[in-house]
Design an enzyme around this catalytic site. Structure first.
Site, short mmCIF file in Angstrom:
data_model
loop_
_atom_site.label_atom_id
_atom_site.label_comp_id
_atom_site.label_asym_id
_atom_site.label_seq_id
_atom_site.Cartn_x
_atom_site.Cartn_y
_atom_site.Cartn_z
N GLU A 168 13.04 -3.63 7.11
CA GLU A 168 11.98 -4.33 6.30
C GLU A 168 11.97 -3.70 4.89
O GLU A 168 11.93 -2.53 4.85
CB GLU A 168 10.69 -4.26 6.98
CG GLU A 168 9.54 -4.99 6.01
CD GLU A 168 8.01 -4.96 6.72
OE1 GLU A 168 7.27 -5.53 6.12
OE2 GLU A 168 8.14 -4.13 7.60
N GLU A 187 -0.75 -8.57 0.90
CA GLU A 187 -1.17 -8.11 2.10
C GLU A 187 -2.77 -7.65 1.84
O GLU A 187 -3.04 -6.80 1.04
CB GLU A 187 -0.48 -6.83 2.54
CG GLU A 187 1.01 -7.25 2.89
CD GLU A 187 1.72 -6.18 3.61
OE1 GLU A 187 2.29 -6.07 4.61
OE2 GLU A 187 1.38 -4.99 3.04
#
Length: 380
Positions: free
Chosen positions: A160, A243
């Site tokens: 990621e 986020e």
């Protein structure tokens, strides 16, 4: 000449009325045709609900870390987080990742995407974003880029790549800081870690970046140079959003775009640079609104490189108008230079040169980083 009769005179008002009604109906039809192509906003409150925008991207609510309600309003160009209830500890994972993406996420693939695509076959992946921030929340604004050894469309990928464009509150990426690095025309604090099964490399901006245009491949190549991916792997998705750990209502992606330009042969078509790396010399001359650049690329490894490709990002305001001894595309932004038939291969220790002329506006500067077939180069 025929004289009008009482019956003729009686029909005249009716005829005029019908004509007026027809005109009104025509205007209404035109208005409907004009507004029929506009896309109404879509409110998504389902935990993993999603919708498509622009016919090519997916907006997802993606609430996975909390049971509190979260809603996103998908617009034609992005989305806004309208409800973001609840909070989670700032020393752990966030409560969600509302986002927009190009590619595949847990079998949900954006319409017409050419992802997954093998990294060696991607010449560039230009993307841009414009954010709207808030102050009464704890969150990051980030890209989430996934790569994997296989063309995976479901589940977590092997690596990621995160790009934190804003960080508000006492939060930090997975792992620990490993230094600073220049990628995509900016300097980042680099973090490296493992998320219990996948590698995570996070590029953290030192201050908030509200809009950014760059080539995703610059960050992918940097990840490869650090041993976290390989040219034979696949880019599976390019995502951008937030986020949130606490609150977050009002956060917005105002505009998002993403493209993946494919190139190379059937089996990748290029040979990665050997461990010796590469060196780049970038010599320029500039005047009021124009410049020339002469670029020398050296293969510093012990084996040949076939079909070399040099990737770099031109500073904002610069545009290429003429090229010699090679090709460079596109003409601005994140570009990739390639050799001609007579200089496309580099023997061990060999160098080749190409150059170009261009225009610029504002202050003049040079690209900050280069990568040769996916491996970061030393700039001399």
């Amino acid at each position: 000449m025929r004289l009008s009769t009482p019956r003729d005179r009686a029909y005249r008002p009716l005829t005029a009325l019908l004509t007026a009604l027809a005109a009104i109906l025509g205007i209404l039809a035109a208005l409907l045709a004009t507004t029929g192509t506009a896309q109404a906003d879509t409110l998504i409150c389902e935990q993993f609900g999603s919708t498509t925008i622009q016919g090519k991207y997916v907006v997802q609510n993606n609430r996975w870390g909390t049971s509190e309600q979260q809603c996103v309003n998908a617009t034609n160009s992005g989305f806004q987080l309208t409800t973001a209830n609840g909070s989670v500890p700032t020393n752990g994972a966030p409560k969600s990742y509302p986002s927009v993406f190009n590619g595949c996420h847990y079998t949900n693939c954006s319409p017409g995407t050419n992802l997954p695509a093998q990294i060696s076959k991607i010449s560039s992946a230009p993307t841009s974003i414009s954010y709207g921030f808030v102050s009464n929340a704890v969150y990051n604004a980030s890209f989430d880029i996934w790569v994997d050894p296989t063309p995976k469309k479901d589940g977590v990928n092997a690596t990621e790549i995160m790009i934190w464009l804003n960080r508000v509150g006492s939060i930090q990426p997975i792992g620990s800081p490993v230094g600073n690095v220049s990628v995509g025309g900016r300097t980042w604090e680099l973090w490296s870690g493992n998320n219990g099964g996948n590698e995570v490399l996070s590029f953290v901006a030192p201050s908030a970046v509200s809009s950014y245009s760059f080539d995703v491949m610059d960050f992918v190549r940097q990840t490869i140079s650090r041993g976290k991916a390989q040219n034979s792997w696949y880019l599976t998705s390019i995502q951008a959003g937030f986020e949130p750990w606490q609150n977050g209502a009002g956060l917005a992606v105002n505009n998002f775009s993403s493209a993946v330009n494919l190139g190379g042969g059937d089996d990748g078509g290029t040979t990665p640079p050997p461990p010796g790396g590469c060196d780049v010399t970038y010599a320029t001359q500039n005047w009021t609104d124009g410049f020339t650049a002469n670029v020398t690329v050296k293969n510093g490894g012990g084996s040949a490189i076939n079909n070399w490709q040099l990737a770099f990002t031109l500073p904002s305001g610069q545009r290429i108008t003429n090229v010699w001894n090679g090709t460079v595309s596109p003409s601005s932004g994140a570009v990739t230079a390639r050799g001609q038939s007579y200089n496309a291969n580099l023997a061990a220790g060999a160098s080749t040169s190409f150059g170009f002329q261009g225009t610029y506006s504002g202050g003049f500067s040079k690209p900050s980083s280069f990568s040769l077939n996916g491996t970061a180069c030393r700039v001399l």
